[in-house]
Design a protein around this motif. Structure first.
Motif, PDB file in Angstrom:
ATOM      1  N   SER A  79       0.825  -1.203   0.000  1.00 61.55           N
ATOM      2  CA  SER A  79       0.000   0.000   0.000  1.00 61.55           C
ATOM      3  C   SER A  79       0.864   1.262   0.000  1.00 61.55           C
ATOM      4  CB  SER A  79      -0.922   0.005   1.212  1.00 61.55           C
ATOM      5  OG  SER A  79      -1.678   1.194   1.268  1.00 61.55           O
ATOM      6  N   ILE A  80       1.916   1.273   0.829  1.00 63.29           N
ATOM      7  CA  ILE A  80       2.795   2.442   0.915  1.00 63.29           C
ATOM      8  C   ILE A  80       3.526   2.667  -0.406  1.00 63.29           C
ATOM      9  CG2 ILE A  80       4.881   3.338   2.018  1.00 63.29           C
ATOM     10  CD1 ILE A  80       3.934   1.899   4.597  1.00 63.29           C
ATOM     11  N   ASN A  90      -5.769   0.229  -5.372  1.00 61.66           N
ATOM     12  CA  ASN A  90      -5.029  -0.895  -4.812  1.00 61.66           C
ATOM     13  C   ASN A  90      -6.013  -2.009  -4.485  1.00 61.66           C
ATOM     14  OD1 ASN A  90      -2.877  -2.430  -3.753  1.00 61.66           O
ATOM     15  ND2 ASN A  90      -3.287  -1.679  -1.680  1.00 61.66           N
ATOM     16  N   ASN A  91      -5.700  -3.212  -4.963  1.00 62.03           N
ATOM     17  CA  ASN A  91      -6.486  -4.400  -4.631  1.00 62.03           C
ATOM     18  C   ASN A  91      -7.972  -4.244  -4.971  1.00 62.03           C
ATOM     19  OD1 ASN A  91      -6.588  -7.039  -3.715  1.00 62.03           O
ATOM     20  ND2 ASN A  91      -6.992  -6.455  -1.602  1.00 62.03           N
ATOM     21  N   ASP A 103     -15.418   0.877  -4.977  1.00 63.53           N
ATOM     22  CA  ASP A 103     -15.237  -0.455  -5.537  1.00 63.53           C
ATOM     23  C   ASP A 103     -14.967  -0.348  -7.041  1.00 63.53           C
ATOM     24  OD1 ASP A 103     -15.275  -3.164  -6.024  1.00 63.53           O
ATOM     25  OD2 ASP A 103     -17.453  -3.318  -6.001  1.00 63.53           O
ATOM     26  N   LYS A 104     -13.971  -1.062  -7.523  1.00 62.54           N
ATOM     27  CA  LYS A 104     -13.666  -1.061  -8.950  1.00 62.54           C
ATOM     28  C   LYS A 104     -14.601  -2.054  -9.661  1.00 62.54           C
ATOM     29  CE  LYS A 104      -9.769  -1.195 -12.177  1.00 62.54           C
ATOM     30  NZ  LYS A 104      -8.340  -1.559 -12.356  1.00 62.54           N
ATOM     31  N   LYS A 241      -6.029  -0.830   2.281  1.00 64.16           N
ATOM     32  CA  LYS A 241      -5.075  -0.376   3.298  1.00 64.16           C
ATOM     33  C   LYS A 241      -4.467   0.978   2.928  1.00 64.16           C
ATOM     34  CE  LYS A 241      -5.342  -3.521   6.414  1.00 64.16           C
ATOM     35  NZ  LYS A 241      -6.772  -3.582   6.541  1.00 64.16           N
ATOM     36  N   LYS A 242      -5.309   1.881   2.439  1.00 64.63           N
ATOM     37  CA  LYS A 242      -4.845   3.230   2.085  1.00 64.63           C
ATOM     38  C   LYS A 242      -4.295   3.912   3.341  1.00 64.63           C
ATOM     39  CE  LYS A 242      -6.198   7.216  -0.699  1.00 64.63           C
ATOM     40  NZ  LYS A 242      -5.654   8.286   0.129  1.00 64.63           N
ATOM     41  N   ILE A 243      -3.054   4.359   3.262  1.00 68.14           N
ATOM     42  CA  ILE A 243      -2.354   4.767   4.479  1.00 68.14           C
ATOM     43  C   ILE A 243      -2.915   6.050   5.101  1.00 68.14           C
ATOM     44  CG2 ILE A 243      -0.197   3.610   3.903  1.00 68.14           C
ATOM     45  CD1 ILE A 243       0.865   6.251   2.846  1.00 68.14           C
TER      46      ILE A 243
END
Length: 372
Positions: A79-80, A90-91, A103-104, A241-243
């Motif tokens: 994520s980082i 991400n994901n 949601d993609k 897990k977006k930081i």
């Protein structure tokens, strides 16, 4: 020595991989990840039929991926690194504006969608009850302007409009359109930013639309005692897990004078209050996704009785609906055992509300239980 120098990385990596594999073998499996807010795959049992079909290897691959050593740290590192690279997703989760995660949802399974629609039509046509259909859009449909430039997702509004037309043709069925209501209320907190569900306010707006269609008086939300839970990070955060994700908060409302049974067992209330302190806070609503929940409100003196067939969006919706019906039966077909037809025939419902998000309706494989 020359070969070692030329292939130094290989000679370092191979022992490292072997060491990690050995440690991983003796590492204790974890059944639930609080970090990802989901159940993890456990070691699959060996069956020859699974080996022959290839299912065993797929299940084992899921098991290895879920139980990998230091999994949480690897997820954080990914994520980082992707955030530093300026990636907008991400994901399978898209990073939108104003701290929204989406949601993609790029492609819809039309075959399964219309198979489920036909199953519902058959169920409705074989019943004398009054039906409502409510198809719920995801947040990206309401907040399209928050999506990154060039992102092309499923046209949910068009699908929902077409589905509503299909069900409105049935004599005993009325669709409830909430897309326009939500678009007109988009400046309010109607969807969580880190989760796929609507907020309690979003659920309340949908409840008011239900009340209008059914000519019943909705409870005023200001007449209910409000409770707030802070620090909610939902399913979209768990996946991405977006930081620098912004925490959500949950509002729920006191419900008095009700009796609740889940699969025949009496519970202390509509919600599981212990869950408000867990990582999976939304599952506190309605005590989670259970097969059959029966709620009785003795302060409602008529004999009104409604069946709600639903996905998890309904879990925060029911807290308002209980103010209008003496008995509410809530069925989640994912957890419901066989024998639905007998249950439905034994209970004479004034109303049946079928409510699903479009994505869940297109992916669900449990609606066939309505036939049995």
């Amino acid at each position: 020595m020359k070969k070692i120098k030329e292939n130094s990385i290989t000679f370092i990596l191979i022992p490292l991989i072997i060491l990690i594999t050995i440690i991983d073998i003796f590492n204790k499996d974890i059944s639930f990840s609080n970090y990802e807010n989901r159940s993890l795959a456990m070691k699959p049992k060996f069956y020859y039929s699974d080996l022959k079909s290839g299912r065993f290897f797929k299940n084992y691959e899921r098991y290895i991926n879920d139980q990998f050593l230091l999994r949480n740290r690897w997820i954080n590192l990914k994520s980082i690194s992707e955030n530093l690279l300026g990636k907008k997703e991400n994901n399978g989760i898209i990073y939108g504006k104003n701290h929204y995660l989406f949601d993609k949802f790029e492609k819809l399974d039309e075959n399964n969608l219309y198979k489920n629609i036909n199953t519902l039509k058959s169920f409705i046509n074989n019943s004398n009850s009054k039906f409502n259909i409510m198809i719920i859009p995801e947040s990206f449909t309401i907040y399209k302007e928050y999506l990154p430039y060039g992102v092309d997702l499923v046209d949910e509004e068009n699908y929902i409009n077409n589905i509503n037309l299909i069900f409105d043709e049935l004599e005993n069925t009325t669709s409830i359109d909430i897309v326009n209501t939500f678009k007109n209320s988009k400046d309010q907190y109607i969807y969580y930013k880190t989760d796929h569900h609507w907020t309690s306010l979003g659920a309340y707006l949908a409840y008011k639309e239900f009340a209008i269609v059914n000519n019943i008086a909705p409870i005023e939300i200001t007449d209910l005692r409000e409770n707030r839970v802070d620090g909610f990070l939902g399913t979209y955060f768990s996946k991405s897990k977006k930081i620098n994700a912004k925490e959500d908060y949950i509002l729920y409302y006191d419900n008095l004078n009700i009796d609740v049974k889940i699969d025949g067992v009496k519970v202390s209330g509509l919600n599981n209050d212990d869950k408000w302190e867990s990582s999976d806070k939304y599952s506190a609503f309605l005590n989670g996704n259970n097969g059959l929940t029966v709620i009785k409100n003795d302060s409602i003196k008529n004999n009104s009785k409604i069946l709600v067939i639903k996905d998890s969006y309904a879990n925060s919706f029911i807290q308002f609906l209980i103010n209008n019906y003496n008995e509410i039966y809530v069925v989640d077909l994912r957890s419901y055992s066989t024998g639905f037809n007998n249950f439905f025939k034994e209970n004479r419902f004034n109303n049946v509300l079928i409510m699903y998000s479009l994505k869940n309706l297109s992916e669900d494989v449990n609606l066939s239980k309505l036939k049995y």
